[in-house]
Design a protein around this motif. Structure first.
Motif, PDB file in Angstrom:
ATOM      1  N   GLU A 112      23.436  11.370  -6.159  1.00  0.00           N
ATOM      2  CA  GLU A 112      24.122  10.729  -5.288  1.00  0.00           C
ATOM      3  C   GLU A 112      23.964   9.190  -5.202  1.00  0.00           C
ATOM      4  OE1 GLU A 112      22.485  13.413  -4.668  1.00  0.00           O
ATOM      5  OE2 GLU A 112      24.034  15.003  -5.013  1.00  0.00           O
ATOM      6  N   SER A 113      22.759   8.936  -5.252  1.00  0.00           N
ATOM      7  CA  SER A 113      22.523   7.512  -4.878  1.00  0.00           C
ATOM      8  C   SER A 113      21.529   6.804  -5.781  1.00  0.00           C
ATOM      9  CB  SER A 113      21.797   7.461  -3.383  1.00  0.00           C
ATOM     10  OG  SER A 113      20.960   8.306  -3.209  1.00  0.00           O
ATOM     11  N   GLY A 114      21.284   7.312  -6.824  1.00  0.00           N
ATOM     12  CA  GLY A 114      20.400   6.656  -7.940  1.00  0.00           C
ATOM     13  C   GLY A 114      21.105   5.806  -8.506  1.00  0.00           C
ATOM     14  N   VAL A 115      20.340   4.771  -9.422  1.00  0.00           N
ATOM     15  CA  VAL A 115      20.663   3.940 -10.114  1.00  0.00           C
ATOM     16  C   VAL A 115      19.874   4.008 -11.594  1.00  0.00           C
ATOM     17  CG1 VAL A 115      20.857   1.986  -8.302  1.00  0.00           C
ATOM     18  CG2 VAL A 115      18.740   2.236  -9.733  1.00  0.00           C
ATOM     19  N   ILE A 116      20.920   3.702 -12.581  1.00  0.00           N
ATOM     20  CA  ILE A 116      20.422   3.340 -14.012  1.00  0.00           C
ATOM     21  C   ILE A 116      19.365   2.278 -14.166  1.00  0.00           C
ATOM     22  CG2 ILE A 116      20.945   3.301 -16.385  1.00  0.00           C
ATOM     23  CD1 ILE A 116      21.955   5.631 -15.069  1.00  0.00           C
ATOM     24  N   VAL A 117      17.938   2.533 -14.794  1.00  0.00           N
ATOM     25  CA  VAL A 117      17.087   1.541 -14.869  1.00  0.00           C
ATOM     26  C   VAL A 117      16.629   1.735 -16.425  1.00  0.00           C
ATOM     27  CG1 VAL A 117      16.117   2.153 -12.572  1.00  0.00           C
ATOM     28  CG2 VAL A 117      15.158   3.245 -14.487  1.00  0.00           C
ATOM     29  N   ARG A 118      16.084   0.439 -16.892  1.00  0.00           N
ATOM     30  CA  ARG A 118      15.419   0.697 -18.246  1.00  0.00           C
ATOM     31  C   ARG A 118      14.054   1.474 -18.167  1.00  0.00           C
ATOM     32  NH1 ARG A 118      16.403  -2.959 -22.563  1.00  0.00           N
ATOM     33  NH2 ARG A 118      15.560  -1.690 -24.515  1.00  0.00           N
ATOM     34  N   TYR A 119      13.827   2.243 -19.146  1.00  0.00           N
ATOM     35  CA  TYR A 119      12.751   2.977 -19.191  1.00  0.00           C
ATOM     36  C   TYR A 119      11.746   2.988 -20.194  1.00  0.00           C
ATOM     37  CZ  TYR A 119      10.627   7.807 -19.257  1.00  0.00           C
ATOM     38  OH  TYR A 119       9.670   8.924 -19.229  1.00  0.00           O
ATOM     39  N   ALA A 120      10.490   3.314 -19.973  1.00  0.00           N
ATOM     40  CA  ALA A 120       9.389   3.218 -21.021  1.00  0.00           C
ATOM     41  C   ALA A 120       8.505   4.165 -20.514  1.00  0.00           C
ATOM     42  CB  ALA A 120       9.037   1.767 -21.166  1.00  0.00           C
ATOM     43  N   ARG A 121       7.581   4.435 -21.608  1.00  0.00           N
ATOM     44  CA  ARG A 121       6.425   5.131 -21.218  1.00  0.00           C
ATOM     45  C   ARG A 121       5.131   4.494 -21.949  1.00  0.00           C
ATOM     46  NH1 ARG A 121       6.967  10.991 -20.190  1.00  0.00           N
ATOM     47  NH2 ARG A 121       4.623  11.135 -20.415  1.00  0.00           N
ATOM     48  N   ALA A 122       4.179   4.481 -21.034  1.00  0.00           N
ATOM     49  CA  ALA A 122       2.889   3.530 -21.586  1.00  0.00           C
ATOM     50  C   ALA A 122       1.908   4.035 -20.978  1.00  0.00           C
ATOM     51  CB  ALA A 122       3.353   1.980 -21.148  1.00  0.00           C
ATOM     52  N   ARG A 123       0.601   3.468 -21.456  1.00  0.00           N
ATOM     53  CA  ARG A 123      -0.819   3.770 -20.946  1.00  0.00           C
ATOM     54  C   ARG A 123      -1.378   2.461 -20.513  1.00  0.00           C
ATOM     55  NH1 ARG A 123      -4.387   7.292 -24.891  1.00  0.00           N
ATOM     56  NH2 ARG A 123      -2.707   8.821 -24.082  1.00  0.00           N
ATOM     57  N   LEU A 124      -2.257   2.388 -19.472  1.00  0.00           N
ATOM     58  CA  LEU A 124      -2.632   1.285 -18.852  1.00  0.00           C
ATOM     59  C   LEU A 124      -3.858   0.820 -20.002  1.00  0.00           C
ATOM     60  CD1 LEU A 124      -2.176  -0.397 -16.409  1.00  0.00           C
ATOM     61  CD2 LEU A 124      -4.296   0.597 -15.429  1.00  0.00           C
ATOM     62  N   GLU A 125      -3.837  -0.231 -20.558  1.00  0.00           N
ATOM     63  CA  GLU A 125      -4.778  -0.648 -21.458  1.00  0.00           C
ATOM     64  C   GLU A 125      -5.388  -1.923 -20.950  1.00  0.00           C
ATOM     65  OE1 GLU A 125      -5.451   0.784 -24.048  1.00  0.00           O
ATOM     66  OE2 GLU A 125      -3.578   1.793 -24.611  1.00  0.00           O
ATOM     67  N   SER A 126      -6.716  -2.196 -21.409  1.00  0.00           N
ATOM     68  CA  SER A 126      -7.371  -3.469 -20.955  1.00  0.00           C
ATOM     69  C   SER A 126      -6.984  -4.814 -21.526  1.00  0.00           C
ATOM     70  CB  SER A 126      -8.946  -3.241 -21.557  1.00  0.00           C
ATOM     71  OG  SER A 126      -9.107  -3.028 -22.741  1.00  0.00           O
ATOM     72  N   GLU A 127      -6.229  -4.759 -22.391  1.00  0.00           N
ATOM     73  CA  GLU A 127      -5.597  -5.909 -23.134  1.00  0.00           C
ATOM     74  C   GLU A 127      -4.249  -5.590 -23.538  1.00  0.00           C
ATOM     75  OE1 GLU A 127      -7.235  -5.375 -27.719  1.00  0.00           O
ATOM     76  OE2 GLU A 127      -8.566  -6.463 -26.301  1.00  0.00           O
ATOM     77  N   ALA A 128      -3.312  -6.734 -23.693  1.00  0.00           N
ATOM     78  CA  ALA A 128      -2.021  -6.700 -24.268  1.00  0.00           C
ATOM     79  C   ALA A 128      -1.922  -6.285 -25.749  1.00  0.00           C
ATOM     80  CB  ALA A 128      -1.305  -8.130 -23.998  1.00  0.00           C
ATOM     81  N   LYS A 129      -1.141  -5.347 -26.227  1.00  0.00           N
ATOM     82  CA  LYS A 129      -1.308  -4.867 -27.762  1.00  0.00           C
ATOM     83  C   LYS A 129       0.021  -4.812 -28.343  1.00  0.00           C
ATOM     84  CE  LYS A 129      -5.191  -1.722 -27.068  1.00  0.00           C
ATOM     85  NZ  LYS A 129      -5.781  -0.345 -27.361  1.00  0.00           N
ATOM     86  N   ALA A 130       1.212  -4.928 -27.386  1.00  0.00           N
ATOM     87  CA  ALA A 130       2.486  -4.956 -27.999  1.00  0.00           C
ATOM     88  C   ALA A 130       3.198  -6.425 -27.962  1.00  0.00           C
ATOM     89  CB  ALA A 130       3.380  -4.119 -27.400  1.00  0.00           C
TER      90      ALA A 130
END
Length: 207
Positions: A112-130
């Motif tokens: 009823e009141s939700g919004v469309i968002v950009r979605y992703a799945r990820a794992r917390l890492e110690s350094e930037a990999k992507a």
């Protein structure tokens, strides 16, 4: 490869699954990405990161592959691999724009009141990999344990970048009788270039 390119000879740039090619022609250059072709009369090209706002979304939701449990008074930080968009410009004119990373969307909230968002799945890492990354700082200022299974943050028109990687601004997640998420607008680390307007915006996760 982000930043300003001086067009002198042929150039080829790979960003995720996308390939940009610039070919030298008589008195001009031809920009090519897939079926997109633009003739450039000039010698400069800017390849810049942009927030993944496809279809005008204002939020990004990241589902953590490994939820994070934080005890009172503790904090943890790390990087998440996320989708971005790339804006290709000559001067202030955008000649191409495309996504890097899976283009997925989800409903945040109720039907009823939700919004469309950009979605992703990820794992917390110690350094930037992507190619696309966001640094998050999770801190528990409450009196009981907190569990973070997903992070929803507002998208701003500011990004940071190095030659090879792009970054959203630093995201702070505060646990205390609920979860507050703040897009600080600040650089996630030193030595990065910036594109866009810096500002801060807070968001309270309700679901």
């Amino acid at each position: 490869m982000f930043g300003r390119l001086r067009l002198e000879e042929e150039v080829e740039v790979n960003l995720g699954d996308e390939k940009i090619r610039v070919e030298r022609k008589d008195g001009s250059f031809l920009y090519v990405r897939g079926e997109r072709e633009v003739e450039i009369i000039g010698e400069e090209l800017n390849i810049l990161p942009a927030p993944a706002k496809g279809y005008g979304v204002k939020l990004m939701m990241i589902r953590l592959d490994r939820p994070v449990a934080v005890s009172p008074g503790k904090r943890v930080e790390g990087f998440l691999s996320v989708p971005i968009e790339v804006s290709v410009r000559v001067g202030d004119v955008e000649i191409d724009r495309f996504s890097v990373g899976r283009e997925k969307y989800a409903l945040y909230g109720t039907l009823e009141s939700g919004v469309i968002v950009r979605y992703a799945r990820a794992r917390l890492e110690s350094e930037a990999k992507a190619v696309g990354n966001v640094k998050v700082l999770i801190e528990n200022s409450g009196s009981s344990w907190g569990l973070v299974e997903r992070i929803v943050f507002p998208l701003l028109n500011v990004m940071y970048y190095s030659r090879e990687k792009a970054f959203y601004p630093l995201i702070r997640v505060r646990i205390n009788k609920g979860v507050d998420v703040i897009n600080t607008g600040e650089p996630p680390m030193k030595g990065l270039e910036v594109v866009g307007e810096r500002k801060e915006i807070a968001f309270k996760m309700r679901w």
